[in-house]
Design a protein around this motif. Structure first.
Motif, PDB file in Angstrom:
ATOM      1  N   PRO A 105       0.839  -1.215   0.000  1.00  0.00           N
ATOM      2  CA  PRO A 105       0.000   0.000   0.000  1.00  0.00           C
ATOM      3  C   PRO A 105       0.859   1.245   0.000  1.00  0.00           C
ATOM      4  O   PRO A 105       1.949   1.270   0.587  1.00  0.00           O
ATOM      5  CB  PRO A 105      -0.805  -0.121   1.293  1.00  0.00           C
ATOM      6  N   ARG A 106       0.379   2.277  -0.662  1.00  0.00           N
ATOM      7  CA  ARG A 106       1.122   3.528  -0.730  1.00  0.00           C
ATOM      8  C   ARG A 106       1.148   4.181   0.652  1.00  0.00           C
ATOM      9  O   ARG A 106       0.146   4.213   1.362  1.00  0.00           O
ATOM     10  CB  ARG A 106       0.471   4.484  -1.729  1.00  0.00           C
ATOM     11  N   ARG A 107       2.295   4.686   1.022  1.00  0.00           N
ATOM     12  CA  ARG A 107       2.418   5.357   2.315  1.00  0.00           C
ATOM     13  C   ARG A 107       1.825   6.763   2.226  1.00  0.00           C
ATOM     14  O   ARG A 107       2.036   7.467   1.247  1.00  0.00           O
ATOM     15  CB  ARG A 107       3.885   5.466   2.743  1.00  0.00           C
ATOM     16  N   ALA A 108       1.108   7.141   3.279  1.00  0.00           N
ATOM     17  CA  ALA A 108       0.573   8.500   3.331  1.00  0.00           C
ATOM     18  C   ALA A 108       1.720   9.479   3.575  1.00  0.00           C
ATOM     19  O   ALA A 108       2.568   9.254   4.430  1.00  0.00           O
ATOM     20  CB  ALA A 108      -0.448   8.621   4.458  1.00  0.00           C
ATOM     21  N   GLU A 109       1.759  10.538   2.774  1.00  0.00           N
ATOM     22  CA  GLU A 109       2.823  11.513   2.934  1.00  0.00           C
ATOM     23  C   GLU A 109       2.609  12.301   4.223  1.00  0.00           C
ATOM     24  O   GLU A 109       1.485  12.618   4.601  1.00  0.00           O
ATOM     25  CB  GLU A 109       2.851  12.474   1.737  1.00  0.00           C
ATOM     26  N   ARG A 110       3.706  12.606   4.855  1.00  0.00           N
ATOM     27  CA  ARG A 110       3.653  13.341   6.125  1.00  0.00           C
ATOM     28  C   ARG A 110       3.643  14.827   5.828  1.00  0.00           C
ATOM     29  O   ARG A 110       4.632  15.401   5.388  1.00  0.00           O
ATOM     30  CB  ARG A 110       4.864  12.973   6.978  1.00  0.00           C
ATOM     31  N   SER A 111       2.494  15.471   6.050  1.00  0.00           N
ATOM     32  CA  SER A 111       2.352  16.898   5.755  1.00  0.00           C
ATOM     33  C   SER A 111       2.859  17.728   6.920  1.00  0.00           C
ATOM     34  O   SER A 111       3.193  17.213   7.978  1.00  0.00           O
ATOM     35  CB  SER A 111       0.878  17.226   5.501  1.00  0.00           C
ATOM     36  N   GLY A 112       2.875  19.032   6.693  1.00  0.00           N
ATOM     37  CA  GLY A 112       3.274  19.917   7.780  1.00  0.00           C
ATOM     38  C   GLY A 112       2.374  19.756   8.982  1.00  0.00           C
ATOM     39  O   GLY A 112       2.820  19.790  10.118  1.00  0.00           O
ATOM     40  N   HIS A 113       1.080  19.556   8.745  1.00  0.00           N
ATOM     41  CA  HIS A 113       0.137  19.346   9.840  1.00  0.00           C
ATOM     42  C   HIS A 113       0.498  18.104  10.638  1.00  0.00           C
ATOM     43  O   HIS A 113       0.487  18.094  11.868  1.00  0.00           O
ATOM     44  CB  HIS A 113      -1.284  19.240   9.279  1.00  0.00           C
ATOM     45  N   ASP A 114       0.837  17.029   9.936  1.00  0.00           N
ATOM     46  CA  ASP A 114       1.164  15.779  10.624  1.00  0.00           C
ATOM     47  C   ASP A 114       2.466  15.885  11.415  1.00  0.00           C
ATOM     48  O   ASP A 114       2.721  15.069  12.305  1.00  0.00           O
ATOM     49  CB  ASP A 114       1.289  14.630   9.613  1.00  0.00           C
ATOM     50  N   ALA A 115       3.297  16.867  11.075  1.00  0.00           N
ATOM     51  CA  ALA A 115       4.563  17.027  11.780  1.00  0.00           C
ATOM     52  C   ALA A 115       4.393  17.696  13.147  1.00  0.00           C
ATOM     53  O   ALA A 115       5.328  17.730  13.937  1.00  0.00           O
ATOM     54  CB  ALA A 115       5.533  17.851  10.927  1.00  0.00           C
ATOM     55  N   LEU A 116       3.199  18.219  13.418  1.00  0.00           N
ATOM     56  CA  LEU A 116       2.964  18.874  14.698  1.00  0.00           C
ATOM     57  C   LEU A 116       2.980  17.845  15.821  1.00  0.00           C
ATOM     58  O   LEU A 116       2.436  16.754  15.679  1.00  0.00           O
ATOM     59  CB  LEU A 116       1.614  19.601  14.704  1.00  0.00           C
ATOM     60  N   THR A 117       3.589  18.233  16.928  1.00  0.00           N
ATOM     61  CA  THR A 117       3.481  17.382  18.107  1.00  0.00           C
ATOM     62  C   THR A 117       2.065  17.483  18.657  1.00  0.00           C
ATOM     63  O   THR A 117       1.290  18.375  18.288  1.00  0.00           O
ATOM     64  CB  THR A 117       4.469  17.821  19.197  1.00  0.00           C
ATOM     65  N   ALA A 118       1.750  16.567  19.573  1.00  0.00           N
ATOM     66  CA  ALA A 118       0.407  16.577  20.156  1.00  0.00           C
ATOM     67  C   ALA A 118       0.132  17.905  20.866  1.00  0.00           C
ATOM     68  O   ALA A 118      -0.954  18.477  20.734  1.00  0.00           O
ATOM     69  CB  ALA A 118       0.259  15.409  21.124  1.00  0.00           C
TER      70      ALA A 118
END
Length: 943
Positions: free
Chosen positions: A870-883
């Motif tokens: 399966p294709r990996r979901a790209e890590r966007s700037g939003h996903d790079a945010l810590t909790a």
């Protein structure tokens, strides 16, 4: 003050540079502590800082500690704020005392509609911080406090609290500390010195040239070098002593020549320091009486009180005040105050001890009759002789209650101990002992046990004895003597026979004490009947029902017995925030969490969090955040779990609360395992070992379970076996058999399987499944089936299929995802590739949504073995945010200001600014306005 002005700017260039920088760079977090012996010029430097700050547009709030006011709770805080607040327009005053700042009202004794009448030791400093920050947001502040060594303990602790959080807030703090005097709170002073924002300034004695400068400013005649050397020698370069010496030289017309040098050398420093008394003796006798009354009453030396204490007429007192100001003994301000604290000390030193004590007793009567408040009267009673005066005892009891209401239990202890020493009459003794024991418990003083025990024995009524016993039982549980608490509560039942509500509360605490005493709670026929019959109409009924429900759950009773009880606990489906303690209020939420009612539990915790934020109840906030983190972890919302545990740890760090770090660590370790951050998890475990006093307590099972889970992830089966066994021993000792609390049996079975002990692994897995089916909760049943599938290969496919089916009825998404992935892997190995692929793809999608990198990697590896990538979901700037960054960004996107976010999360505005600046960089935006769209474009949206 003439003498002080003479010392301004003489050989103080370095000190002035530090103070000037602190004021010019207000907001950088500067706290300047000017420290030195009496008379070295601390007050002069603080006054210079105040004048400079005022000239640069800062609002200056000033206060001074008083040797005779050390037992007046928040006395210095009130000096700082009350005059300033009184000058504000009413609308502005309402504005600055709004929001979190309203929590400061008990300390300031200001009323507000709907505001609690009692302060809280954690919430009042929080409110005072936001009051100061709110004032500073309009105009920067200089907070100046002299004689810090005599500041009352609550005010001193608040100054340290403010110093820790001052960075980024436009406030500068300047403090003066007389190092030669004993401090009210030596530990508090030591803690203040070590704050990283505090910079110490220690003025040096003046040189001969400095003394020459002071002499030259006062006399037109050029002084002889020998005269200057004598002045420097006898004063040791102390600016105050130099000033007083020069005043003596001037008044006695001593020439400033070589001839006078020997005369100057014959003057002792003590005589120079008491020159004010000498000047006072030359004034009319009425002036001396006014000076003595002012010394006794300061810093509350209002003219009306001075007049009453002296017994003189108003006109006579007014003339005496003018004479004292002219003689540079009193400063020209109201309330009356001495031109220098040394002068007050000198005046008091001339009084015989008996006269001093008697005058303080009269001052206490005067202030009490003048409605000044019991605590102010009590500060004078603390300086008077013990005489068995029952009026004094009543005032001291009222003063203790007032200090408690202000959120200052440490001061309440002082007043009530003084009341006990008066001493009270026998019928009144219990009225002192009970609040004293409670205040000592709040300040973690061992004497609480003896005082509460005596109150429980000598109370004049059964209700008072039972109330004292109930309080004592809570203390005993807190210090690890739960078995003694159980015995005490059993006896207290008899005293509570006539008070139904009190009796029910005793029953509830008895159940809690039994659990904390590491013995199974005894739910006898009477309690079982109450569990069936109590409607939950009163606070005590709901409290007892909550504790019964918790005890039944721990003993693994089925849901059909448990949930009807919880329904009666929840009034209109909400938490009962009138419960007397944090644990009782949160019990329904934790019971529902373990019962797989995660949505209902989270709604209740949200109520508790909102309540904690509104009232700045910091332990409640930490506790509720950790419960929410556990709920989110069980639900598979790992982002929310991380955010919540971060909130708890940030508040604990900011406010030095370490009560719940074992639970926080256990959650963080499990989250780190899901993120494949095993090294981080090991580091966290090493940082928070189990304290000796908690060894064997039920809460340690959570940490041992996390230790075992980490060891399994590292394939260290021996370590895992030891950790899970330790968790099991603790739980079994406490009578906790419900696998929904801590599923140690499944972990232990996997560890034994890893060690090759098939029989023991099978026994543990079978036992886990039996217990799980008994409690009727899908999640522990599914977990037990997953464990059985590992240890019994013959039953693997059947157990995993049943686990998936059961967990589809559970809110535990992450556990369902693991079951799907394990079933998919088992089907692949059994040759059912197509069905296996479907299960693995569903598991992968759930793993992504939950945020489990560990499960995602496992699912991808199994799919790769099937030829599917399966294709990996790209890590966007939003996903790079810590909790935490995500949490703060979403609050900002909803329109909350930095201050509002900081108040809600119990952190500083600087912390919020840091999170937002990092968020802007990661999202590649430049302003707050862009946050909503930037966040909405992301893939995940945790609550």
């Amino acid at each position: 003050m003439r003498g002080a002005r003479e010392g301004v700017l003489v050989e103080r260039e370095d000190e002035i540079g530090v103070l000037s920088h602190a004021i010019a760079s207000v907001g950088d977090g500067d706290v300047v502590l000017v420290e030195g012996p009496a008379g070295i010029g601390k007050s002069t430097l603080l006054e210079f800082a105040a004048q400079l700050a005022s000239a640069q547009g800062l609002v200056v709030l000033k206060a001074r500690g008083g040797e005779l006011e050390q037992e007046f709770s928040f006395g210095v805080v009130r000096q700082l704020f009350m005059r300033h607040l009184a000058r504000l327009p009413a609308s502005r005053r309402v504005e600055v005392l709004n929001g979190a700042a309203a929590l400061a009202l008990p300390a300031l004794e200001l009323g507000a509609d709907g505001q609690r009448s009692r302060g809280d030791p954690e919430s009042v400093p929080h409110g005072l911080y936001w009051l100061a920050a709110g004032l500073a947001a309009v105009r920067p502040l200089l907070i100046s406090v002299d004689d810090v060594q005599w500041v009352d303990t609550p005010s001193l602790h608040w100054l340290a609290y403010l110093a820790r959080r001052i960075e980024g807030v436009p406030i500068a703090i300047v403090l003066g500390l007389r190092s030669s005097d004993a401090a009210t709170d030596p530990d508090g002073i030591a803690a203040l010195r070590t704050e990283k924002t505090v910079r110490g300034v220690v003025p040096s004695p003046l040189s001969v040239d400095g003394v020459a400068t002071m002499v030259g400013r006062r006399f037109s005649q050029r002084p002889d070098p020998e005269f200057l050397a004598a002045c420097h020698e006898v004063t040791a370069g102390n600016p105050f002593l130099v000033s007083e010496l020069l005043q003596t030289v001037e008044s006695e017309e001593i020439p400033v020549t070589r001839v006078s040098a020997d005369h100057i050398r014959r003057l002792a420093p003590e005589a120079i320091a008491h020159a004010a008394v000498t000047r006072l003796s030359r004034l009319p006798g009425d002036a001396r009486a006014v000076a003595v009354a002012t010394a006794i009453l300061e810093p509350h030396a209002e003219v009306r009180y001075v007049t009453g204490l002296t017994g003189l007429s108003q006109g006579t007192v007014a003339r005496a005040i003018d004479a004292l100001i002219e003689a540079n003994i009193l400063a020209p301000v109201r309330p009356l105050t001495f031109a220098h604290p040394i002068m007050q000390t000198a005046v008091l030193a001339e009084l015989p001890p008996a006269q001093t004590a008697e005058t303080h007793k009269r001052a206490a009567r005067l202030l009490s009759d003048g409605h000044a408040g019991p605590e102010l009267a009590a500060t004078h009673l603390g300086q008077s002789e013990h005489s068995g005066d029952q009026w004094a005892v009543e005032v001291l009891i009222a003063a203790g209650a007032q200090a408690q209401a202000r959120g200052a239990p440490q001061t309440a202890v002082v007043h009530l101990r003084r009341g006990l020493a008066e001493p009270p009459d026998p019928p009144q003794r219990a009225a002192v002992l009970l609040p004293l024991g409670l205040a000592e418990f709040a300040t973690q003083r061992p004497a609480a046990i003896d005082h509460l025990r005596e109150a429980s024995q000598i109370g004049p009524t059964p209700a008072i004895r039972a109330t004292a016993a109930l309080a004592l039982a809570q203390v005993l549980v807190a210090v690890g003597e739960a078995s003694a608490a159980c015995q005490l509560l059993e006896t207290a039942r008899e005293d509570a026979a006539s008070d139904r509500e009190l009796g029910l509360a005793i029953d509830a605490y008895l159940i809690s004490a039994q659990i904390n005493g590491r013995v199974p709670p005894v739910l006898d026929e009477r309690l079982s009947r109450l569990a069936r019959e109590l409607p939950g109409s009163t606070v005590a009924e709901r409290m007892l029902l909550a504790h019964i429900a918790n005890a039944l759950q721990l003993r693994n009773r089925p849901l059909h017995e448990l949930l009807p009880i919880v329904e009666r606990v929840l009034k209109d489906g909400a938490l009962d925030l009138d419960q007397p303690d944090l644990f009782s209020a949160g019990l329904p939420a934790t019971v529902l969490m373990a019962a797989d009612e995660l949505d209902a539990s989270d709604r209740l915790v949200a109520t508790l969090l909102e309540h904690a934020r509104e009232r700045a109840l910091l332990p409640s906030f930490v506790y509720a955040s950790l419960v929410r983190a556990e709920i989110a972890l069980r639900a598979g919302n790992l982002a929310l779990a991380q955010t919540s545990v971060d909130d708890a740890q940030a508040a604990s760090h900011e406010h030095s609360l370490d009560y719940f770090m074992l639970l926080a660590t256990s959650i963080e370790v499990r989250l780190a395992i899901e993120s494949n951050a095993l090294a981080h998890a090991r580091a966290r475990l090493g940082k928070f070992p189990i304290p000796p006093q908690l060894a064997g307590a039920a809460i340690t099972a959570y940490l041992e379970h996390a230790r075992g889970a980490l060891a399994l992830a590292r394939r260290d089966f021996r370590e895992a076996s030891l950790a899970f066994a330790a968790a099991g021993r603790v739980l079994e000792t406490c009578g906790i058999t419900n696998p929904a609390i801590v599923p140690w049996q499944v972990g232990a079975a996997l560890a034994q399987a890893g060690l090759g002990n098939a029989y023991e692994a099978g026994r543990l897995a079978t036992d886990a499944l039996r217990l799980a089916r008994a409690c009727e909760c899908p999640t522990p049943i599914g977990n037990a089936l997953r464990g059985l599938a590992v240890v019994d290969p013959a039953r693997r496919l059947g157990a995993l299929r049943e686990a998936v089916t059961v967990l589809r009825e559970s809110p535990a998404r992450l556990q369902r995802a693991y079951a799907l992935a394990e079933l998919g892997a088992a089907l692949r190995r059994a040759g059912e590739r197509s069905v296996g692929r479907e299960n693995l793809l569903e598991a992968l999608e759930l793993a992504r949504r939950c945020g489990s990198l560990r499960l995602e990697r496992f699912a991808r590896e199994e799919l790769a073995a099937l030829g599917t990538r399966p294709r990996r979901a790209e890590r966007s700037g939003h996903d790079a945010l810590t909790a935490s960054e995500n949490r703060v960004a979403r609050m900002a996107a909803e329109g909350m200001s930095n201050a509002e976010i900081a108040q809600a999360l119990f952190v500083t505005s600087k912390t919020v600014e840091t999170h937002l600046s990092r968020t802007y960089a990661k999202l590649r935006i430049s302003s707050r306005r862009a946050l909503p769209s930037a966040l909405d474009s992301g893939d995940s949206s945790p609550p």
